[in-house]
Scaffold this motif. Sequence first.
Motif, PDB file in Angstrom:
ATOM      1  N   GLY A  74      64.970  61.113 -14.386  1.00 37.24           N
ATOM      2  CA  GLY A  74      65.066  62.364 -15.128  1.00 37.24           C
ATOM      3  C   GLY A  74      64.898  63.570 -14.232  1.00 37.24           C
ATOM      4  O   GLY A  74      65.611  64.569 -14.361  1.00 37.24           O
ATOM      5  N   TRP A  75      63.964  63.498 -13.286  1.00 36.96           N
ATOM      6  CA  TRP A  75      63.764  64.591 -12.336  1.00 36.96           C
ATOM      7  C   TRP A  75      65.001  64.789 -11.467  1.00 36.96           C
ATOM      8  O   TRP A  75      65.451  65.906 -11.261  1.00 36.96           O
ATOM      9  N   TYR A  76      65.564  63.685 -10.977  1.00 34.35           N
ATOM     10  CA  TYR A  76      66.753  63.761 -10.128  1.00 34.35           C
ATOM     11  C   TYR A  76      67.942  64.346 -10.905  1.00 34.35           C
ATOM     12  O   TYR A  76      68.649  65.221 -10.403  1.00 34.35           O
ATOM     13  N   LEU A  77      68.160  63.861 -12.112  1.00 37.58           N
ATOM     14  CA  LEU A  77      69.291  64.363 -12.900  1.00 37.58           C
ATOM     15  C   LEU A  77      69.095  65.808 -13.319  1.00 37.58           C
ATOM     16  O   LEU A  77      70.066  66.567 -13.420  1.00 37.58           O
ATOM     17  N   SER A  78      67.848  66.222 -13.556  1.00 43.68           N
ATOM     18  CA  SER A  78      67.619  67.623 -13.912  1.00 43.68           C
ATOM     19  C   SER A  78      67.903  68.538 -12.726  1.00 43.68           C
ATOM     20  O   SER A  78      68.353  69.668 -12.906  1.00 43.68           O
ATOM     21  N   LYS A  79      67.635  68.077 -11.529  1.00 47.14           N
ATOM     22  CA  LYS A  79      67.941  68.868 -10.336  1.00 47.14           C
ATOM     23  C   LYS A  79      69.432  68.863 -10.045  1.00 47.14           C
ATOM     24  O   LYS A  79      70.016  69.889  -9.684  1.00 47.14           O
ATOM     25  N   LYS A  80      70.069  67.724 -10.208  1.00 44.36           N
ATOM     26  CA  LYS A  80      71.489  67.604  -9.890  1.00 44.36           C
ATOM     27  C   LYS A  80      72.365  68.289 -10.934  1.00 44.36           C
ATOM     28  O   LYS A  80      73.357  68.910 -10.603  1.00 44.36           O
ATOM     29  N   LEU A  81      72.006  68.186 -12.192  1.00 45.23           N
ATOM     30  CA  LEU A  81      72.817  68.724 -13.273  1.00 45.23           C
ATOM     31  C   LEU A  81      72.203  69.990 -13.869  1.00 45.23           C
ATOM     32  O   LEU A  81      72.307  70.224 -15.066  1.00 45.23           O
ATOM     33  N   ASP A  82      71.576  70.798 -13.051  1.00 43.30           N
ATOM     34  CA  ASP A  82      70.943  72.036 -13.520  1.00 43.30           C
ATOM     35  C   ASP A  82      72.006  72.983 -14.072  1.00 43.30           C
ATOM     36  O   ASP A  82      72.915  73.392 -13.350  1.00 43.30           O
ATOM     37  N   PRO A  83      71.934  73.347 -15.344  1.00 44.60           N
ATOM     38  CA  PRO A  83      72.986  74.188 -15.941  1.00 44.60           C
ATOM     39  C   PRO A  83      73.024  75.597 -15.347  1.00 44.60           C
ATOM     40  O   PRO A  83      74.074  76.234 -15.331  1.00 44.60           O
TER      41      PRO A  83
END
Length: 89
Positions: A74-83
């Motif tokens: 979740g942390w990785y995806l929130s950083k990668k897919l930051d809107p």
Amino acid sequence: MVWYPFLGYGIFWVSLIVAIILYAIKRKWSPLVYMISVSLYIFTVGFVIDIFELKKNGVLLILFASALIMILLGWYLSKKLDPLKTVKK
């Protein structure tokens, strides 16, 4: 000790009913997908615990490892897919 099919079917039917109710109320797919992922997670952990016949410490280790993987993912995806970063000006 074969209890995971009963747990899996029980979680499946309960989550299916809750997902149908949530979809009827909100008309969005996200609660439906959320319910599917939660029921799949519970069934998978129950399956691993039952197949490998884990005791107290093994169950805690599996739950800790799966929670750690989900937190890091979740942390990785929130950083990668930051809107805010993906919006081009």
